[in-house]
Enzyme design. Structure first.
Site, PDB file in Angstrom:
ATOM      1  N   LYS A 245      46.554  52.378  37.721  1.00 62.31           N
ATOM      2  CA  LYS A 245      44.900  51.848  37.601  1.00 62.31           C
ATOM      3  C   LYS A 245      44.392  52.326  39.177  1.00 62.31           C
ATOM      4  O   LYS A 245      43.219  52.474  39.378  1.00 62.31           O
ATOM      5  CB  LYS A 245      44.911  50.473  37.359  1.00 62.31           C
ATOM      6  CG  LYS A 245      45.462  49.514  38.685  1.00 62.31           C
ATOM      7  CD  LYS A 245      46.294  48.424  37.675  1.00 62.31           C
ATOM      8  CE  LYS A 245      47.517  48.140  38.118  1.00 62.31           C
ATOM      9  NZ  LYS A 245      48.549  47.589  37.413  1.00 62.31           N
TER      10      LYS A 245
ATOM     11  N   GLY B  97      59.911  37.339  36.870  1.00 61.15           N
ATOM     12  CA  GLY B  97      59.553  38.860  36.755  1.00 61.15           C
ATOM     13  C   GLY B  97      57.970  39.167  36.423  1.00 61.15           C
ATOM     14  O   GLY B  97      57.837  40.290  36.497  1.00 61.15           O
TER      15      GLY B  97
ATOM     16  N   VAL C  61      44.320  49.905  31.994  1.00 57.10           N
ATOM     17  CA  VAL C  61      43.542  48.565  31.764  1.00 57.10           C
ATOM     18  C   VAL C  61      44.094  47.768  30.647  1.00 57.10           C
ATOM     19  O   VAL C  61      44.114  48.442  29.534  1.00 57.10           O
ATOM     20  CB  VAL C  61      41.819  48.661  31.859  1.00 57.10           C
ATOM     21  CG1 VAL C  61      41.189  47.274  31.748  1.00 57.10           C
ATOM     22  CG2 VAL C  61      41.363  49.446  32.975  1.00 57.10           C
TER      23      VAL C  61
ATOM     24  N   LYS D  54      40.567  47.239  37.873  1.00 59.61           N
ATOM     25  CA  LYS D  54      40.624  47.336  36.366  1.00 59.61           C
ATOM     26  C   LYS D  54      38.951  47.249  35.897  1.00 59.61           C
ATOM     27  O   LYS D  54      38.725  47.980  34.931  1.00 59.61           O
ATOM     28  CB  LYS D  54      41.374  46.293  35.484  1.00 59.61           C
ATOM     29  CG  LYS D  54      42.785  46.601  35.529  1.00 59.61           C
ATOM     30  CD  LYS D  54      43.639  45.412  35.373  1.00 59.61           C
ATOM     31  CE  LYS D  54      45.150  45.755  35.169  1.00 59.61           C
ATOM     32  NZ  LYS D  54      45.990  44.602  35.062  1.00 59.61           N
TER      33      LYS D  54
END
Ligand code: HSE
Length: 400
Positions: free
Chosen positions: A100, A182, A127, A200
């Site tokens: 992005k 994570g 996105v 985005k």
């Protein structure tokens, strides 16, 4: 057989190789021939990995190989990704990326090169991860003028806000949990400060406006200041707190913003929880549409990248037009937009009434020594002026 290259063998790049292997037969049927990874570009070697013999360290080797028609970029960051992608497009290859940062900054330029070379530059995975929102805007919602796009576009912060809401925990604690699972990176800045969502919504706004949006001009607030006390007020009001990235048509332009918002249960994004993403779109003839799904992660993101590979393989030698010019779109000043504001202050109700007039006071369970209230509808500029006059503002969250 269509030969492709993957640049960057990290989480997403290895996911792309895995998806191509797992769904080899169905992908071949959809393309009309088999898709094979000929090269994997990475700084590292991967001894023992099935792609070991495909590893190359010089991107020019891929650019020079005419057999390679499609290149996947999953390296991240603007450079050297931009140089590599530009070189591949100039060599007549189609490129798909999940990056992005690259798309937000250089999208228009790369789309133009692809057009000139009768190739394609696609970025479905940049996105909403696996949610097909880019193709929906480019190929499906083409009868409409898009008047609003509002999304929960960051999985990490949505996970964190959901956990804060469910457990009453503080930001620092849920961040540690998100890092342990994570979801959040060691340096979580891009997610928690809203920069990821900002890029985005810049990409989505550029696509619906057909012009380049400078992401640095989008007013962006993250979730670092959202606290457990805010959620006590939210609960009292029956609302959820979500990090919204929003873009609304205002005359010939758009007003865009990234910030935490309070959402009522009737809001289409109210129930989007955990790491999920969703995008609400309003078109002038369509009305409302919602896209919901896995917005991040190895395989969902790789699924979107491979879908681009399939699309590009079906259109070799033919550019699919994308309306996104390099001309910059002058965004409407967000300070002119009108909304209601939830405010917490250390001053008393009388002082609030004196400055803000008729407001709705909110008393949260177990919170003392402060005043919470919701303003009437006013512009951001008006709110700022009044808040400065009131002073002692502890928190402000906009109502969606
Ligand atoms: N860090 C991003 C997120 C990954 O949490 O949504 C997908 O872009």
């Amino acid at each position: 057989m269509i030969k492709i290259a993957v640049m960057g063998y990290g989480t997403i790049g290895s996911g792309v190789v895995e998806v191509l292997e797992t769904n080899r037969d169905s992908i071949a049927k959809r393309v009309g021939e088999e898709v094979e990874v000929k090269y994997v570009l990475d700084l590292r070697d991967f001894p023992g990995d099935p792609i070991e013999k495909k590893i190359v360290h010089d991107y020019k080797e891929i650019a020079a190989d005419e057999e390679v028609k499609i290149v996947v970029e999953t390296m991240g960051g603007v450079e050297p990704a931009f140089t590599f992608v530009k070189t591949m497009l100039e060599a007549g290859k189609s490129v798909t990326t999940s990056n992005k940062a690259l798309v937000a900054e250089k999208g228009a330029e790369l789309i133009a090169i692809a057009k000139e070379k009768k190739a394609n530059f696609m970025f479905e995975a940049s996105v909403g991860g696996g949610i097909p929102i880019i193709r929906s805007i480019n190929a499906c919602l083409t009868a409409d003028k898009i008047e609003e796009i509002t999304g929960i576009l960051n999985g990490t912060t949505n996970y964190m806000l959901t956990k804060m809401s469910n457990e009453g925990s503080e930001f620092d604690d849920v961040l540690k949990d998100a890092q342990a699972k994570g979801y959040a990176e060691k340096d979580p800045t891009a997610d928690v400060e809203g920069y990821d969502a900002c890029r985005k919504i810049a990409i989505l706004t550029s696509l619906v406006a057909g012009q380049q949006v400078d992401f640095e001009k989008i007013h962006t607030e993250g979730i670092t200041k959202v606290s457990a006390v805010d959620f006590k007020y939210a609960k009292k009001m029956g609302k959820s707190i979500k990090l919204l990235a929003t873009s609304k048509k205002t005359g010939d332009s758009y007003s865009a913003m990234v910030a935490p918002h309070l959402l009522a249960p009737e809001h289409p994004l109210y129930n989007v929880n955990d790491v999920f993403n969703a995008v609400f779109v309003h078109g002038n003839v369509l009305g409302d549409a919602m896209f919901y799904g896995s917005g991040a992660g190895k395989l969902p993101t790789a699924s979107a990248v491979v879908a681009d590979v399939v699309d590009m393989a079906k259109h070799l030698g033919k550019n699919i037009p994308v309306e996104w010019s390099t001309e910059e779109l002058a965004l409407e000043d967000y300070k002119n937009t009108e909304k209601q504001f939830f405010v917490r202050t250390s001053v008393d109700e009388a002082a609030v009434k004196e400055v803000f007039g008729d407001v709705t006071f909110v008393k949260a369970d177990g919170v003392a020594g402060e005043t919470g209230f919701v303003t009437g509808t006013m512009s951001e500029a008006d709110y700022e002026e009044k808040a400065a006059k009131l002073g002692n503002v502890l928190q402000m969250i906009r109502l969606a």
